[in-house]
Design an enzyme around this catalytic site. Structure first.
Site, PDB file in Angstrom:
ATOM      1  N   CYS B 240     -11.478  13.873 -17.135  1.00 41.81           N
ATOM      2  CA  CYS B 240     -12.434  14.657 -18.305  1.00 41.81           C
ATOM      3  C   CYS B 240     -13.309  15.538 -17.478  1.00 41.81           C
ATOM      4  O   CYS B 240     -13.944  15.393 -16.307  1.00 41.81           O
ATOM      5  CB  CYS B 240     -13.205  13.328 -18.448  1.00 41.81           C
ATOM      6  SG  CYS B 240     -14.739  13.783 -19.451  1.00 41.81           S
ATOM      7  N   CYS B 243     -17.222  13.602 -17.144  1.00 45.45           N
ATOM      8  CA  CYS B 243     -17.260  12.582 -16.400  1.00 45.45           C
ATOM      9  C   CYS B 243     -16.244  12.167 -14.994  1.00 45.45           C
ATOM     10  O   CYS B 243     -16.427  11.429 -14.326  1.00 45.45           O
ATOM     11  CB  CYS B 243     -17.488  11.055 -17.169  1.00 45.45           C
ATOM     12  SG  CYS B 243     -15.819  10.690 -17.891  1.00 45.45           S
ATOM     13  N   CYS B 265     -13.113  12.928 -22.497  1.00 45.16           N
ATOM     14  CA  CYS B 265     -12.902  11.805 -22.876  1.00 45.16           C
ATOM     15  C   CYS B 265     -12.864  11.683 -24.572  1.00 45.16           C
ATOM     16  O   CYS B 265     -13.859  12.432 -24.947  1.00 45.16           O
ATOM     17  CB  CYS B 265     -13.749  10.947 -22.504  1.00 45.16           C
ATOM     18  SG  CYS B 265     -13.960  10.427 -20.828  1.00 45.16           S
ATOM     19  N   CYS B 271     -17.426   7.731 -21.967  1.00 48.31           N
ATOM     20  CA  CYS B 271     -17.782   9.098 -21.277  1.00 48.31           C
ATOM     21  C   CYS B 271     -19.439   9.089 -20.634  1.00 48.31           C
ATOM     22  O   CYS B 271     -19.437   9.068 -19.586  1.00 48.31           O
ATOM     23  CB  CYS B 271     -17.443  10.281 -21.943  1.00 48.31           C
ATOM     24  SG  CYS B 271     -17.392  11.833 -21.138  1.00 48.31           S
TER      25      CYS B 271
HETATM   26 ZN    ZN Z   1     -15.431  11.581 -19.885  1.00 44.50          ZN
END
Ligand code: ZN
Ligand code: ADP
Ligand code: MG
Ligand code: ZN
Lengths: 279, 284
Positions: B240, B243, B265, B271
C-alpha cells in the site's frame, strides 16, 4: 443372441398413466384408444416388457402418441413410472429395480450407465454453454474433477461425431440441427455407457442430414459395441439400424421380433399397414 | 434518536420473524432460507437484505460498523449507518475490532473477526446455480440432492473461455461439505476468511428474500479442479502506497500526473489504523 446371454436392460410390466383413473376406466374396454373419455386419464404405456441384449440395437416403432417418448422418459427417469420394474446388468448385477431407487441413485445411473439423445436438443443440451462444456457436464456429474482430462475426452468425442475441433468452444445455439444432434450424441457417449437411448434423433432434420446422422450412429454402434434403444415413428429409420423391433400402439407392445421378420411377415394388422406404407 | 419509529425501525413481530429465519439459516449452514422481505426506506439492491438482518439483530449495547466495498465513508454506507443509528441510538465505529455488528458490501475486513462479532454481508444474487438453471424449483431440487455439477460446469466454462477461473468476485464455496453457496461478491481474496471463521457470518438478499449463514468454526471450501486449484487474487511484491501494508487486498490506481500505477488498501479503516500504529514507531 445366445440363449443364456444376460440382458443389458430388462423392463417388466412398465405402466405409465397421466391422470388418476376412475371407476369407468377400470375396464380397459371402455377406453378410447389409450384415453378415458370420462376422467381424461391417458394410459401412455401399458404393461410394456422387453429385454435389450449386449451390442444390440432394439428399435421401437409406432405412430405418434403410441407412448414411445413416454417410455424413454421413464427409462431415463425424466418421468416417474406408475408401476413396473427395470433392471440394468451394470447396476447391482441387475438385481435392483431402478424405479425403486432414490432420485440420487437414479441420477447416478443416468450419469454413469446411460446416455440419452432427445428429439428436441433443448432438452439434452444447455444451448448457451460451449459444446465441450455440454460434454463436460456429464463427465463432471459422474465425478470427474480434472479439466485437462475432460477437455481431451470432449475433444476426442466431438471429433468422433464430426464436429470440427476449432468449434468445440462454440455454443450449440450457433449450430445447425444436425450438428446439435451430434453434440448430444457425443455427450451421451461421454462416460462410455453400456446403454444409449435415442428418441427420434433424426426427426425433423433434412433427409441428407438425417442419413449422415444415422450413418454416424451405425458406425459408432459398431465401433463401441454399445446397446441402443432406438425410437422412431419412421419404419425406414428402424429398418436401417435395428436388429430387433417392438411395435407399439396405444401404449402397448403389439408385436416384436427380428426386424427383418417383422418387415417380411408382419402379424398384427396395424404392423401390416405400417410395412405396406413403407413399400 | 428518532422516536417516531419503533426501536430499529421494524415492529417487534417483524424482527422476530427475520430472527427465526436467521436461526434456521444458522442451523443449516449454507442453506438459503426464505424470509418475508420488507419494504425499506432505501431502494432494493442497496443492501436491504443486509439492513433487515442488522435491524432484526441490533440491541442497545451493540456497536455498528458499515462498509461498502471496503469504505466506511461511501454514501451508501453512511446512509445505512444513519438509518440504523437514527432508529436505535446505537454507537457506530470505523474500527473493525470495536464493532459488534458489521454490515458489509463486497468485502470482509482485513482485521480478523472475533467470536463476539457478527458479519452481515449484503447479497444481490443468492443462488449460485442460477445461471446454470433458471428455475427456482429446479435449483431447490439440485441443492436437495447435493447435485452440484452445474457449479463446477460454470467454472469449467470460464476456464474454456479465459484460460483460468476468473470469476473474480462471488466464487462459489462448499459449506460444511453439504451446500454450495454464493459468498456474495467478495473478492476471492476474502473467501478463505470464511473458513473456520470465529465470527458468525450472515448473508441477506433483500430482493430475492433469502437469508443464509456460515456459523462460527464452519468448513468453507472454494470450488476448484484438480488441475486448476482455487487461487485468491495475489498482490505479491505489492504494498500500500499509504501505509506500506502487504498481504492485504489492494486497489490498483493510476496517478494521473505521472501515469504511474500504484496500490492502496481497499479496506480504508485498516489503512488508517495501520498508519496510526506506524507513526509512533517512527517517533521513538
Ligand atoms: Zn494501506
Ligand atoms: N405430460 C403429459 N401429460 C399428459 N399426457 C401426456 C403427457 N406426455 C404424453 N402424454 C400423452 O401420452 C401419450 C403418449 O405420448 P408420447 O409418449 O409422446 O407418444 P409418442 O412419443 O409415441 O408420440 C399421448 O396420448 C400423449 O398425449
Ligand atoms: Mg415421441
Ligand atoms: Zn377414467
Amino acid at each position: 443372441m445366445a440363449e443364456f446371454e444376460v440382458p443389458v436392460l430388462s423392463i417388466k410390466n412398465l405402466n405409465k398413466q397421466f391422470g388418476k383413473g376412475c371407476p369407468y376406466c377400470q375396464d380397459e374396454e371402455s377406453l378410447v384408444k389409450n384415453y378415458c373419455p370420462v376422467c381424461g386419464t391417458v394410459y401412455a404405456c401399458r404393461d410394456v416388457s422387453f429385454d435389450v441384449f449386449p451390442g444390440e440395437v432394439l428399435g421401437i416403432v409406432g405412430e405418434s402418441g403410441s407412448g414411445k417418448s413416454t417410455l424413454m422418459q421413464c427409462l431415463y427417469f425424466d418421468q416417474e413410472v406408475t408401476n413396473g420394474e427395470a433392471y440394468l446388468a451394470d447396476y447391482h448385477n441387475g438385481e435392483k429395480n431402478l424405479f425403486q431407487e432414490s432420485s440420487q441413485q437414479q441420477r447416478y445411473i443416468r450419469n454413469n450407465i446411460m446416455g440419452k439423445v432427445y428429439q428436441n436438443p433443448l432438452l439434452g443440451l444447455k444451448m448457451n454453454f460451449s459444446s465441450i462444456g455440454n460434454i463436460a457436464e456429464k463427465l463432471i456429474a459422474a465425478g470427474n474433477q480434472h479439466v485437462g482430462m475432460m477437455e481431451n475426452r470432449g475433444t476426442e468425442l466431438l471429433n468422433k461425431v464430426n464436429i470440427p475441433v476449432h468449434r468445440r468452444k462454440e455454443a450449440p445455439k450457433n449450430f445447425s440441427g444436425g450438428m446439435q444432434q451430434r453434440v448430444q450424441i457425443a455427450k451421451a457417449l461421454s462416460n462410455r455407457p453400456p446403454l444409449l437411448l435415442l428418441d427420434e434423433v433424426t426427426t425433423g432434420l433434412d433427409l441428407s442430414v438425417q442419413a449422415s446422422v444415422l450413418d454416424l450412429i451405425k458406425s459408432l454402434q459398431r465401433e463401441l459395441n454399445i446397446s441402443i434403444v432406438l425410437v422412431s415413428h419412421d419404419l425406414g429409420v428402424i429398418r436401417m439400424l435395428a436388429d430387433r423391433t417392438l411395435v407399439m400402439l396405444e401404449g402397448r407392445v403389439i408385436e416384436q421380433g427380428l426386424t427383418d421378420q417383422i418387415l417380411e411377415d408382419p402379424q398384427h394388422r396395424y404392423t401390416q399397414q405400417l410395412v405396406h406404407s413403407l413399400l | 434518536m428518532n422516536t417516531a419509529y419503533n426501536f430499529a425501525f421494524f415492529d417487534e413481530g417483524s424482527k422476530r420473524e427475520i430472527r427465526r429465519a436467521t436461526l434456521k439459516a444458522i442451523a443449516i449452514p449454507g442453506y438459503q432460507v426464505p424470509f418475508a422481505s420488507r419494504e425499506m426506506p432505501i431502494g432494493r439492491g442497496w443492501g436491504t437484505g443486509g439492513l433487515q438482518l442488522t435491524l432484526s439483530l441490533i440491541g442497545k449495547n451493540d456497536v455498528l460498523k458499515v462498509i461498502d466495498q471496503g469504505s466506511d465513508e461511501s454514501v451508501n454506507a453512511v446512509n445505512i449507518k444513519k438509518l440504523v443509528s437514527d432508529t436505535t441510538g446505537v454507537a457506530t465505529t470505523d474500527h473493525t475490532a470495536e464493532a459488534s455488528l458489521i454490515q458489509s458490501r463486497h468485502r470482509i475486513p482485513e482485521v480478523p473477526l472475533k467470536k463476539d462479532q457478527i458479519l452481515i454481508l449484503q447479497v444481490p444474487l443468492p443462488e449460485p446455480l442460477r445461471y446454470y438453471e433458471p428455475s427456482e424449483n429446479e435449483t431447490k431440487k439440485l441443492h436437495g440432492e447435493k447435485e452440484y455439477s452445474g457449479a463446477w460446469l460454470m467454472l469449467f466454462e470460464q476456464i474454456m473461455k479465459y484460460g483460468s477461473m476468473t470469476t473474480g468476485a462471488d466464487h462459489p464455496v462448499m459449506v460444511h461439505d453439504r451446500y454450495v453457496m454464493a459468498p456474495s461478491p467478495i473478492p476471492r481474496f476474502d473467501n478463505p476468511k470464511m473458513n473456520e471463521s470465529e465470527a458468525l457470518i450472515l448473508l441477506g438478499a433483500g430482493r430475492e428474500k433469502k437469508v443464509y449463514a456460515v456459523p462460527p468454526y464452519t468448513k468453507v471450501v472454494s470450488l476448484d479442479f484438480e488441475d486448476y486449484p482455487f487461487e485468491p487474487e495475489s498482490f505479491e511484491d505489492k504494498h500500500c502506497r499509504l501505509c506500506g501494508s502487504t498481504g492485504v487486498f489492494l486497489d490498483e490506481l493510476v496517478d494521473e500526473a505521472t501515469d504511474e500505477t500504484f496500490y492502496q488498501c481497499n479496506d480504508t479503516s485498516y489503512c488508517i489504523e495501520t498508519l496510526n500504529e506506524v507513526e509512533p514507531f517512527g517517533v521513538k
